[in-house]
Structure formats: structure tokens, C-alpha cells
Scaffold this motif. Sequence first.
Motif, PDB file in Angstrom:
ATOM      1  N   VAL A   1     -36.037  24.558  16.371  1.00 31.34           N
ATOM      2  CA  VAL A   1     -37.171  24.804  15.132  1.00 31.34           C
ATOM      3  C   VAL A   1     -37.688  23.460  15.611  1.00 31.34           C
ATOM      4  CG1 VAL A   1     -38.202  25.366  12.909  1.00 31.34           C
ATOM      5  CG2 VAL A   1     -35.830  25.996  13.528  1.00 31.34           C
ATOM      6  N   ARG A   2     -39.619  23.957  15.760  1.00 31.82           N
ATOM      7  CA  ARG A   2     -40.438  23.190  15.910  1.00 31.82           C
ATOM      8  C   ARG A   2     -40.516  23.091  14.526  1.00 31.82           C
ATOM      9  NH1 ARG A   2     -41.380  19.369  19.298  1.00 31.82           N
ATOM     10  NH2 ARG A   2     -41.192  20.521  21.199  1.00 31.82           N
ATOM     11  N   SER A   3     -41.147  24.192  14.450  1.00 33.86           N
ATOM     12  CA  SER A   3     -41.807  24.281  12.786  1.00 33.86           C
ATOM     13  C   SER A   3     -41.178  25.804  12.520  1.00 33.86           C
ATOM     14  CB  SER A   3     -43.532  23.679  12.404  1.00 33.86           C
ATOM     15  OG  SER A   3     -44.054  24.861  13.748  1.00 33.86           O
ATOM     16  N   ARG A   4     -41.313  25.757  10.545  1.00 31.67           N
ATOM     17  CA  ARG A   4     -41.362  26.897   9.696  1.00 31.67           C
ATOM     18  C   ARG A   4     -42.288  26.949   8.881  1.00 31.67           C
ATOM     19  NH1 ARG A   4     -37.660  25.784   5.818  1.00 31.67           N
ATOM     20  NH2 ARG A   4     -39.196  26.958   3.814  1.00 31.67           N
ATOM     21  N   ARG A   5     -43.309  27.789   9.014  1.00 29.53           N
ATOM     22  CA  ARG A   5     -44.768  28.708   8.019  1.00 29.53           C
ATOM     23  C   ARG A   5     -43.491  29.603   7.430  1.00 29.53           C
ATOM     24  NH1 ARG A   5     -49.404  31.342   8.035  1.00 29.53           N
ATOM     25  NH2 ARG A   5     -48.662  31.675  10.388  1.00 29.53           N
ATOM     26  N   ASP A   6     -43.771  29.863   5.670  1.00 23.81           N
ATOM     27  CA  ASP A   6     -43.658  31.609   5.452  1.00 23.81           C
ATOM     28  C   ASP A   6     -44.983  31.375   4.932  1.00 23.81           C
ATOM     29  OD1 ASP A   6     -40.638  30.751   5.402  1.00 23.81           O
ATOM     30  OD2 ASP A   6     -41.008  29.074   3.875  1.00 23.81           O
ATOM     31  N   SER A   7     -44.767  33.257   4.660  1.00 24.10           N
ATOM     32  CA  SER A   7     -46.108  33.550   4.403  1.00 24.10           C
ATOM     33  C   SER A   7     -45.739  34.741   3.149  1.00 24.10           C
ATOM     34  CB  SER A   7     -46.924  34.757   5.340  1.00 24.10           C
ATOM     35  OG  SER A   7     -45.795  36.126   5.011  1.00 24.10           O
ATOM     36  N   LYS A   8     -47.128  34.366   1.918  1.00 22.68           N
ATOM     37  CA  LYS A   8     -46.981  35.070   0.460  1.00 22.68           C
ATOM     38  C   LYS A   8     -46.115  36.138   1.060  1.00 22.68           C
ATOM     39  CE  LYS A   8     -50.365  31.940  -1.059  1.00 22.68           C
ATOM     40  NZ  LYS A   8     -51.954  31.869  -1.267  1.00 22.68           N
ATOM     41  N   ALA A   9     -46.635  36.711   2.201  1.00 18.95           N
ATOM     42  CA  ALA A   9     -45.978  38.614   2.058  1.00 18.95           C
ATOM     43  C   ALA A   9     -44.357  38.454   2.285  1.00 18.95           C
ATOM     44  CB  ALA A   9     -46.690  39.828   3.342  1.00 18.95           C
ATOM     45  N   GLY A  10     -43.804  37.158   2.416  1.00 15.15           N
ATOM     46  CA  GLY A  10     -42.469  37.622   2.542  1.00 15.15           C
ATOM     47  C   GLY A  10     -41.787  37.467   3.867  1.00 15.15           C
ATOM     48  N   ILE A  11     -42.742  37.230   4.771  1.00 18.53           N
ATOM     49  CA  ILE A  11     -42.725  36.527   6.670  1.00 18.53           C
ATOM     50  C   ILE A  11     -42.780  35.528   6.503  1.00 18.53           C
ATOM     51  CG2 ILE A  11     -43.054  37.354   8.462  1.00 18.53           C
ATOM     52  CD1 ILE A  11     -44.573  39.760   7.626  1.00 18.53           C
ATOM     53  N   SER A  12     -41.254  35.575   7.542  1.00 20.66           N
ATOM     54  CA  SER A  12     -41.522  33.491   7.898  1.00 20.66           C
ATOM     55  C   SER A  12     -42.346  33.452   9.376  1.00 20.66           C
ATOM     56  CB  SER A  12     -40.288  32.619   7.688  1.00 20.66           C
ATOM     57  OG  SER A  12     -40.181  32.946   6.484  1.00 20.66           O
ATOM     58  N   PHE A  13     -42.304  32.301  10.363  1.00 19.92           N
ATOM     59  CA  PHE A  13     -43.247  32.065  11.124  1.00 19.92           C
ATOM     60  C   PHE A  13     -41.833  31.287  11.551  1.00 19.92           C
ATOM     61  CE2 PHE A  13     -46.346  34.263   9.028  1.00 19.92           C
ATOM     62  CZ  PHE A  13     -47.225  35.874   9.687  1.00 19.92           C
ATOM     63  N   LEU A  14     -41.467  31.030  12.214  1.00 23.07           N
ATOM     64  CA  LEU A  14     -40.401  30.018  13.254  1.00 23.07           C
ATOM     65  C   LEU A  14     -41.454  29.819  14.660  1.00 23.07           C
ATOM     66  CD1 LEU A  14     -36.455  30.550  12.942  1.00 23.07           C
ATOM     67  CD2 LEU A  14     -38.032  28.889  11.742  1.00 23.07           C
ATOM     68  N   CYS A  15     -41.664  28.412  14.714  1.00 22.18           N
ATOM     69  CA  CYS A  15     -41.588  28.100  16.318  1.00 22.18           C
ATOM     70  C   CYS A  15     -40.680  27.436  16.958  1.00 22.18           C
ATOM     71  CB  CYS A  15     -43.039  27.212  16.374  1.00 22.18           C
ATOM     72  SG  CYS A  15     -44.660  27.750  15.982  1.00 22.18           S
ATOM     73  N   ILE A  16     -40.094  28.359  18.483  1.00 20.02           N
ATOM     74  CA  ILE A  16     -39.043  27.452  18.802  1.00 20.02           C
ATOM     75  C   ILE A  16     -39.314  27.263  20.271  1.00 20.02           C
ATOM     76  CG2 ILE A  16     -37.028  28.485  19.028  1.00 20.02           C
ATOM     77  CD1 ILE A  16     -37.366  30.697  16.749  1.00 20.02           C
ATOM     78  N   TYR A  17     -38.555  26.133  20.216  1.00 26.59           N
ATOM     79  CA  TYR A  17     -38.840  25.601  21.683  1.00 26.59           C
ATOM     80  C   TYR A  17     -36.968  25.529  22.005  1.00 26.59           C
ATOM     81  CZ  TYR A  17     -37.069  20.685  20.089  1.00 26.59           C
ATOM     82  OH  TYR A  17     -36.782  20.226  19.041  1.00 26.59           O
ATOM     83  N   ASP A  18     -37.560  25.394  23.182  1.00 28.71           N
ATOM     84  CA  ASP A  18     -35.999  25.399  24.411  1.00 28.71           C
ATOM     85  C   ASP A  18     -36.159  23.790  24.959  1.00 28.71           C
ATOM     86  OD1 ASP A  18     -37.703  26.768  26.905  1.00 28.71           O
ATOM     87  OD2 ASP A  18     -35.948  28.341  26.486  1.00 28.71           O
TER      88      ASP A  18
END
Lengths: 466, 466
Positions: free
Chosen positions: B26-43
Motif C-alpha cells: 500500500v502506498r496510500s489509503r483514502r476513504d470517501s464519505k460515500a463509503g468507498i476506499s481508494f488504495l494506491c498499490i505498488y509492486d
Amino acid sequence: MTYTPIKNVLHEKIAIDTQVTIRGWVRSRRDSKAGISFLCIYDGSCFDSIQSIIPNNLNNYKNEILKLTTGCSVEVTGKIVKSPSQGQKIELAVITLKVIGWIENAQTYPISKTRHSIEYLREVAHLRPRTNIIGAITRIRHCLSQSIHRFYHEQGYFWVSTPLITTVDTEGSGEMFRVSTLDITNLPRTKQGKINYNEDFFGKETFLTVSGQLNAEAYACALSKVYTFGPTFRAENSNTSRHLAEFWMVEPEVAFAGLQDISKLSETMLKYVFKAVLEENYDDLSFLTQNINKKIIPRLEKMLESNFLHVSYTDAIQILLASEKKFEFDVKWGIDMSSEHERYLVEEYFKAPVIVENYPKKVKAFYMRLNDDAQTVASMDVLMPGIGEIIGGSQREERLEILDARMMEMAIEPNKMNWYRDLRRYGTVPHAGFGLGFERLVSYVTGMSNLRDVIPFPRTPGSANF
Amino acid sequence: MTYTPIKNVLHEKIAIDTQVTIRGWVRSRRDSKAGISFLCIYDGSCFDSIQSIIPNNLNNYKNEILKLTTGCSVEVTGKIVKSPSQGQKIELAVITLKVIGWIENAQTYPISKTRHSIEYLREVAHLRPRTNIIGAITRIRHCLSQSIHRFYHEQGYFWVSTPLITTVDTEGSGEMFRVSTLDITNLPRTKQGKINYNEDFFGKETFLTVSGQLNAEAYACALSKVYTFGPTFRAENSNTSRHLAEFWMVEPEVAFAGLQDISKLSETMLKYVFKAVLEENYDDLSFLTQNINKKIIPRLEKMLESNFLHVSYTDAIQILLASEKKFEFDVKWGIDMSSEHERYLVEEYFKAPVIVENYPKKVKAFYMRLNDDAQTVASMDVLMPGIGEIIGGSQREERLEILDARMMEMAIEPNKMNWYRDLRRYGTVPHAGFGLGFERLVSYVTGMSNLRDVIPFPRTPGSANF
């Protein structure tokens, strides 16, 4: 550099009747009764030398050409013509020949035209690349290294260079060379009379590395797939044909991978490089097959079509126990198999490359992943007919508490390895890798049984010449 | 390994709507008010991370996903979809997410999401490849090494490995690390009370090499074109951004070649690798251009179109004397130019890469070919704007009597170098080569001014950590 490599001429990349200039060294000279001389000239670009036909009307025919001996360097301009002789398609009809360098004394030239023993050639390691055999090995070694780099690149691996000077004894064997700039005739001392390594170059005691693995793990746990290809060192006082104090190792390290993944990787990689060398160096391999070991080409070809066999260490021990063979070292579960055991398995029992898996934890290093039986670790050795172990690998212990327990069992201070433990504290992943002894690979491919003959300037106990 | 590298997903090698499984961190996580999460993932397979959209109806959404922090390792299965967001074409609609490894304590994780100084990152060299910047440098370093191997292979060179442990001080500077297995607490002595190196591992005093050149010459005088690519060492106690105690060097050595041939070779090689890195690592270069040095991409592109300038040492001294610049070190014919002089020439006067040729023999090594003026040698240094000397090379002295005279002038015993002299006694040829400091090349391409940041685990005075 407006001269033409002999490879380009012989491999028919240039039209008949073209005039070319080549440069190289004389392999041999023969003079016909008809007053023509035949010179075989090589430049190392390929196995074969080119036959050059020299008419006796050249200005320097008597003064120079008739005095040429093996090893002289020359520049030759001539026309490419079809050869009437057997065994070659093309030869060079010489227009001019310039001598660049003479042989000081043909009688005492260390590698005159006669055949020399491979042991003798080691004594003249600076001149032995001029021989057919070491030339062929050098080109094959090059092909193997290139195809290893190419293989990993195509598979999405990144080459990382791990440090040579280190404070860590990865294999825990204690067979390391000290690296120091301390004045050995006047060593600095602490108040307690101990040697004061604070005054050494790196401010502590340092050694030459035995493996790049631990450092490569740090990179695999960030870039997923990495490999090292660099020198490693063992200060092991064993003067055998299978050991060098300084040798090259290839160590892939793969995140999100287990034992079966890297077993498969080892097979895929070996087949890739065997295929490359068959395609790119068939002439060199042919020479070695004729002169060193008749099996060289057939066994490479067979390898490409075979599947590596897998056997557990426990089953391998059963096979050894059931055999009627008398071994020097006794067989029982728990032993570190010796080379006689390995050779029996691959050469007599399976007659094929074998991957032995899941060795007892007591014979393997601290970093290997403990299996559920708590007695074995997820390790593997690739054994090859005629050479024994060529690859050793394992899945790494990614669980911090088990890693710590294993370190303590083996009297390694966990807190001295905090950086390595961090890889398990922060986003740990299953990962695995192996080490390929590069000289053992070259030895297998070339059929040269002594590793001293497959590296340019070997370093062994008592010997660091040239 | 049935997972998909993120590079393949982002570079649109896989059709929209395909289901894939990726693994990474996981590079970063952001959670929206609408109840969705955004994860940036690197390999690590490419610069960019992939945005993964996680609906809150996943089983482990509350218990695990909302607790993910930078650095956690995960396995994610999802569908490739077009992204509505700016700056990315593709994202992943997550179906399942499995946490593989947690971060022990997000507050104390050494490389949390905030930006860290490059100096701080050196202290956590085992974790720094997880950052955008060191990841980019690692991929670029890989591309440079691959393209160097490819370049020489395509040009008909053979890679040779020259020994690391040696008895020879090629550059005559005396700045070498001792390699030994003698018991330092109880050194063996001769009858005369001197240290008895007969009892050391190699039976004599040995050191880590400063260059593979002399050994490479032996191979060039047999195979015509060879190159080394391996580690070299300098026990120089200079703690600057431009020096490492352990660094990698590329050393081509070419028979039948002179100074102009290898000057040309250096230019062709540098352009080849610059072209490769622009083609293969544009995303990594873009990040560095935005964050480290705006000139990185433009100067590489410009380099491809420019011709390297050539200037003699003598003319270069005239230029320096004619300048109105005040230098710290006085300029006069015969000095070993210091970096301020070199930088003036490339950065202020020529504003281009410059090859300075024919230095005074007194500032160069014994093996360089004496010019007809008997005062200068056929040497060359390639100077680059922003970095200074990146390559040093020469034609080698192929005439035995002049070589011997030069050795004696420099207090080197010719008979200690008999193997090297043999190359001139037997079929000698003009030959030439150069050494490229690999880390200086990586430094130039990445814009990283300190060599400690372009090699995974740097070794410098007082520091051999990890």
C-alpha cells in the motif's frame, strides 16, 4: 577500427570477392612446395581461424612471412574466395600482409602450437586465452552470463548490486576473508588491549561477503523481483576442483513466491541458458565435445526436453538407504548429504537432474522457512548429473517470531540483525530465492571438471597469481 | 506465481473488464464519505501504483481495510476498469482483498507516507527501495546495466571477469584494502620478526583490486574485444559525495585500437545507454525530472544529438589560463586538473561533453602509451557537465622497452610484472581501453548528486552498514 572480424567473414556475411582487412594472430603456418604459404589466423571473434593463402611474390615474403610463427600478430588485406579445401567454405587470397608483433623466441613461447596440458595452461593464465580451448570457454562463459541477464530482464527482474564488503556472515560458516586498512605491523589497541576496529576504514570489523541474499531480500520486498550477479568469497581451505575462494554467483529473490515457484524458476532459467548456448556457441561446444567430453552437446540437448525430477530429502534418504551402494559417509535422516550421495541420486538412481526439497533444519541456514513439521525447512538443491549441486535455494522465513526463535537456536543475536528483522515487521511477504554458482554452470556446460579452468584468473588456497 | 505485475495492467497490455490478481504494498489509503476506499498499490514493476476502488460491502472492510496503512502488503483481485479520474487511464474495481503483512506500528514505520530527506533515507537503506525515488533509481540502474551488457554484446565484445583479490596495484596509488585470513590477534612471524604472509590464505600479501584493466588486457590480446563489469575498491579516506570505497566499473579493452577508437567508443556507448533509458524508463525519469532536477530529461535528449568535443590537454590548459576565472588551484602545464578546472571547461567554456586528450605522462599511470613528444601519453578523460570525469582511458604501451623504461621511472620493478610484460613479448598489438565509473553514470542519468544514493548499500569511510 576499420577492420573486419573474422567471424563476419567465415559466417558468410560478406560477399565472395569482397576485399577485406583482418587483424589477428597466427595459429599456424604451412609452406607448400609450389611456393605458397598457408596461414591460419584467429582473432577470437569465433572459434575458427581463417585460412589465408599467401603468394610468394609479396614484397616481404622471404624476409617476414617465412619467419612467422604461432602467436605473431598480423594485419592482412585480401579477397574473400571460395575454398577448394575440405572443412572450410571460405578462405582469404592475401594481397598484403603486415607484421604487427613478433614472438620474441618461438622456441620458448609458452603456448607454442603443440598441445599443452590443462594443468600447464593454468601456470600461464595470462596467455591461455590464446588457445582454442580457453578461447571456446571464454565465449561460452560470455554467452551464459549474457543469457542470464537477458532471461531475468525479460521476466521482469531488476539487477541489484549487493555489497561485497560486509559485517554479516550469511551462511554462518565463519569462512570469511577479513578486509582491513589497519597497519598490520602496528595494530591500534583499545585500553583493554584488544584490537581497536574503531580505527579501521569502516569503523568496525569487516569481511568479504559469502552471499548477497540478505541484502537482495530487502530489494525484493520493495520491487518484487530482483537478482544479483556478482562475486562472492569463501575462505575455505579446500583445495579441490569444485571450489574457488572467489567465484561469481547469481541470486534471484522473489516476493510473493514459495518453494515450488523458485524450483520452477531454476528449471526455466537453466533451460533458457542451455538453449542460448546451443544456438550461439555451437562451434565452441563442438570443439569441446570432440576434445573434452563427448557428452557435452548431447546432454544439453537432452536437458532441454527433460523435466527436472522432484524428490523430498526424506525420500532421497530412503533411496540411499535402500541402495546396495557402499558409501564412505553413513546415510541416515538428518545428515548433510555429501557429494557421493548426491551423485548416486542423479547419476545412478534417477539419471536426470533432480531437485531435492525440504532438508532438515539442522543442516541449513537460519533464514530458511520452517515447515509445519518443525523439523525441516522449505529448501531445495538442484543436483545435476556430472556436477552435483549447482543451485541451492529456499523460501525465506517471513514470520518474525519464528525467525527470531531460529536465530536464537543458532546462536545469532537477533538484535544484530535488526535491519533484516525489519523486513518482517513492516509489510512482510512470503518470498524465496536461490543461488547459482556461476562457475559450476560454466563447468557443466563446457565439460571442464576443474573450476580453475572456467574463470580467467582463479583464486584458490596458496594462489592469487596475475 | 499466478499474479499479474502492475506494469502489465497499467501499460494496457490486458483488456478492460479482465479479472486479475495483483500483489504489492500500500502506498496510500483514502476513504470517501460515500463509503468507498481508494488504495494506491505498488509492486515495483513500474513507477506508478494502481488505484484500487474498494466498496464497503467487502467482508473485511471494517476490520481490515480501514486499518491498512502505508507499507502493508496485500493481495487484491479485481476487474480492470477505465478510470474516471485524471492522471490515470485504468483502475482496479476490487472484488476481494487479502492482507498479507501488516505494519507493526504505523506511527513508527521508518518510511511512512510523508516525504523524507534523502539523507534520512540512507539511514534506512534496507527500506528505502520502497520509496518512489529509490524505486525509480533502482529501475534506471537496472536499465543502464542491461543496456551496457547489450551494447558490448552487439558490438562483438566478450564479458570477462577479472579477479577481485589481487597482488597488483594497477594505479600505483597504494590505496588498497588488505584481504587476509591471518589471525590478527596472533600474527605469524618470520625468523626476522616480520609478518609471515606465507601463512596467509594465498601465501602472500593480497588486496582488493582497484581495476581489472591489466587482466583484461591479457584477454583482449587473445579475443580482440573484451569488457569487464564488476566491483572495484578504493581505500581512499575521502568522505565526499563523489567517492565510494566499493563501486562498479565497466572496462572495455580493445586490441588493434588507438586513442581515437576508444574515444569514439565511449561516445557511442554513452549515447546507446542514454537512448535505452529514455525509451525504457521515461516514467522514472519524469518523476526525477519533476522532483530532483529539471534538466534530467532535456540534457539526455540533447546529448543524443550533440557530438562530443575533443580538446588536447595542452589546449585545455591554455583555455584555463586565458579565462578570467579565479581558481583555487593554480593552472599551469603539468598539473593534474582538479574538478574546478574540469567543470569550468565543460560547464562554462564548452557547455558540452568534452574529451580531453594527451595528458602529461607525470600525472598518469605507467601503462599509458608514450606519445612522440616523450612528454605526454595517449590518454583521454571524458568530462560531462554537472558531474565532471565519468570515463578515463588510454592507449596502452605495447612496446616492451618503453614500458620497461616507464616502469623504472615510476619505481615499479619490471620483473614483478613479467606476466604483463609477456603480452608485449609475444605477438604484441596496439590496444586501448577505458574505465567507466558505473555509479557516476547512474548519478548523471538520475540527477542524484551523491553516489550514496545510486548504489543499494554504499560503503564509505566509517560506514559498512546492512
